[in-house]
Design a protein around this motif. Structure first.
Motif, short mmCIF file in Angstrom:
data_model
loop_
_atom_site.label_atom_id
_atom_site.label_comp_id
_atom_site.label_asym_id
_atom_site.label_seq_id
_atom_site.Cartn_x
_atom_site.Cartn_y
_atom_site.Cartn_z
N PHE A 76 11.91 26.59 2.69
CA PHE A 76 10.87 27.28 1.91
C PHE A 76 10.27 28.41 2.71
O PHE A 76 10.05 29.51 2.19
CB PHE A 76 9.78 26.29 1.49
CG PHE A 76 8.60 26.96 0.85
CD1 PHE A 76 8.69 27.44 -0.44
CD2 PHE A 76 7.42 27.13 1.55
CE1 PHE A 76 7.62 28.08 -1.04
CE2 PHE A 76 6.34 27.76 0.97
CZ PHE A 76 6.43 28.24 -0.33
N PHE A 77 10.01 28.18 4.00
CA PHE A 77 9.42 29.22 4.84
C PHE A 77 10.33 30.44 4.93
O PHE A 77 9.89 31.57 4.74
CB PHE A 77 9.14 28.68 6.24
CG PHE A 77 8.70 29.74 7.20
CD1 PHE A 77 7.42 30.27 7.13
CD2 PHE A 77 9.56 30.22 8.16
CE1 PHE A 77 7.01 31.26 7.99
CE2 PHE A 77 9.16 31.21 9.04
CZ PHE A 77 7.88 31.72 8.96
N THR A 78 11.60 30.22 5.22
CA THR A 78 12.51 31.35 5.35
C THR A 78 12.74 32.06 4.02
O THR A 78 12.96 33.26 3.99
CB THR A 78 13.86 30.92 5.94
OG1 THR A 78 14.42 29.89 5.12
CG2 THR A 78 13.71 30.40 7.35
N ASP A 79 12.66 31.31 2.95
CA ASP A 79 12.87 31.89 1.63
C ASP A 79 11.66 32.73 1.20
O ASP A 79 11.80 33.80 0.61
CB ASP A 79 13.12 30.79 0.61
CG ASP A 79 13.42 31.33 -0.76
OD1 ASP A 79 14.13 32.35 -0.85
OD2 ASP A 79 12.94 30.75 -1.74
N ALA A 80 10.47 32.25 1.51
CA ALA A 80 9.26 32.90 1.01
C ALA A 80 8.58 33.81 2.03
O ALA A 80 7.60 34.47 1.71
CB ALA A 80 8.28 31.84 0.55
#
Length: 125
Positions: A32-36
């Motif tokens: 989620f962190f790398t995506d957002a």
């Protein structure tokens, strides 16, 4: 088919908490962190771009991006996110999710360091 899926879900519900569960939560959180990451920081980037490239000399207010340029920067970020998800999802299916996740994580680290370094910043600041 539905009965087999229910058996898998029941097995997951009755499983004891193990180290694997924590690992899965951390990996999901990092995903989620790398995506957002880019979607969360794009507002800061547009503010900085406005202050750097659209500042009027002698003005007391900092510069800001014109609305059409701001919309274009935000739109490119969203399109880039979509293209990255499609491409790296396809690549993950071909090469394996673990390998591609490592590649995307390294790409993210390298690009974050490069964007935070002095490379590419205007020399007149």
């Amino acid at each position: 088919m539905a009965k087999e899926q229910l058996q898998v879900l029941n097995a997951l519900d009755s499983a004891k908490t193990q180290w694997y569960h924590f690992t899965a939560i951390v990996i999901a959180g990092m995903g989620f962190f790398t995506d957002a990451y880019d979607l969360f920081c794009i507002s800061l980037v547009t503010k900085l771009l406005g202050r750097i490239y659209y500042h009027v000399e002698g003005s007391a207010k900092p510069g800001s991006l014109p609305p059409n340029v701001s919309a274009a920067v935000n739109g490119v970020a969203l399109c880039g996110t979509l293209a990255g998800q499609v491409f790296f999802g396809w690549l993950g299916d071909k090469l394996g999710r673990k390998k591609v996740y490592g590649m995307t994580l390294m790409l993210m680290v390298i690009c974050s360091v490069a964007s935070g370094s002095r490379l590419g910043t205007p020399q007149n600041l």
